[in-house]
Design an enzyme around this catalytic site. Structure first.
Site, short mmCIF file in Angstrom:
data_model
loop_
_atom_site.label_atom_id
_atom_site.label_comp_id
_atom_site.label_asym_id
_atom_site.label_seq_id
_atom_site.Cartn_x
_atom_site.Cartn_y
_atom_site.Cartn_z
CB SER A 177 -0.95 0.03 1.19
OG SER A 177 -0.35 0.68 2.30
CE LYS A 178 -3.56 6.05 0.18
NZ LYS A 178 -4.47 7.04 -0.41
CE LYS A 179 -2.59 5.38 5.01
NZ LYS A 179 -2.71 6.73 5.58
CG ASP A 180 4.95 0.11 2.04
OD1 ASP A 180 4.20 -0.18 2.99
OD2 ASP A 180 5.36 -0.72 1.21
CD GLN A 189 -2.03 6.57 9.63
OE1 GLN A 189 -1.94 6.70 8.42
NE2 GLN A 189 -2.51 5.48 10.20
#
Ligand code: PLP
Length: 263
Positions: free
Chosen positions: A68-71, A179
């Site tokens: 995911s983009k959360k990396d 976050q």
């Protein structure tokens, strides 16, 4: 897949590459998994856009190492905190997560040598907890409120997870990635995702659409794209929306998806 002639101008003997990539890119040796974060492909959906004006482009963020983009925000938050001294070598990192940010942090922390504690509701996906543990994280599962349903994490459930996360931060003298408030979330997308889209599209972008949780992707990409003439952005709210990052003053439409409140 058909290999095409390489465009990389390397001396003779270079391996032919696939598609648009130069052989320098396909054979680049990365020093860690962290370097594999980002630079995801941008794909034009030609069949879906057939017969309509304009192009429809999608970014394949599931091709990041943690899927995911959360990396991206995991890397940026940790590296920003290292740079400004709020994260000390070997210090424990804690984050409240439903899975994706925790997976990214598990990867980044494992590579950089920070113990990582993911605090998660028991109502979230057990597979995610297993994945984070497999990546070296300690996963603390917090009981849901009486009468809650697994798979449906309520605001009350999240409050319990928040309390536990805060307690662990104090007990372990830990750094909270946070976050919802750390600027690294916005910066990851302003400095990288947005500019990647512009570079790959080869032009400015008229409209940008995203699912919003914290709002970090939406705000960061919108800001970067706006600098290159973005006209409109659209957000689909997929979570119990409490976005923290400022949405731009562009024409913005917020649409609650059917999944609202269930993640
Ligand atoms: C897969 C996925 N898409 C979208 C989002 C929302 O992104 P943001 O927090 O940048 O608004 C999340 C947040 O958890 C996510 O995991």
């Amino acid at each position: 897949m058909q290999a095409s002639a390489c465009q990389c101008q390397q001396p003779e003997g270079c391996t032919p590459n696939w598609g648009q990539l130069t052989c320098a890119e396909t054979t680049k040796l990365l020093s860690s998994t962290i370097e594999a974060i980002g630079d995801t492909p941008l794909v034009e959906l030609t069949r879906l856009a057939r017969g309509r004006a304009g192009r429809l482009l999608v970014k394949l963020e599931y091709l990041n190492p943690g899927f995911s983009k959360k990396d991206r925000i995991a890397r940026q938050i940790i590296e920003d905190a290292e740079a400004d001294g709020t994260l000390a070598p070997g210090q424990t990192v804690v984050e409240l997560t439903s899975g994706n940010t925790g997976t990214g942090l598990a990867i980044v922390c494992a590579v950089k040598g920070y113990p990582f504690v993911a605090v998660m509701s028991k109502g979230n996906s057990p597979e995610r907890a297993r994945m984070m543990r497999a990546l070296g994280a300690e996963v603390v599962l917090v009981e849901q409120l009486p009468g809650s349903q697994p798979g449906q994490v309520s605001g009350g459930d999240l409050e319990l997870v928040e309390q536990t996360a805060r307690r662990i931060v104090v007990e372990r003298g830990a750094f909270r990635a946070d976050q919802f408030h750390h600027r690294g979330n916005f910066r990851a997308h302003y400095l990288h995702t947005g500019p990647e889209i512009l570079r790959q599209a080869g032009t400015s972008v008229d409209a940008f659409c995203d699912f919003v949780g914290t709002g970090g992707t939406f705000a960061g990409c919108s800001a970067a794209l706006k600098e290159a003439n973005l006209k409109r952005n659209v957000t689909l709210s997929s979570q119990p929306a409490r976005p923290c990052w400022p949405v731009s003053r562009l024409r913005t439409r917020i649409t609650a998806s059917r999944a609202a409140g269930t993640r």
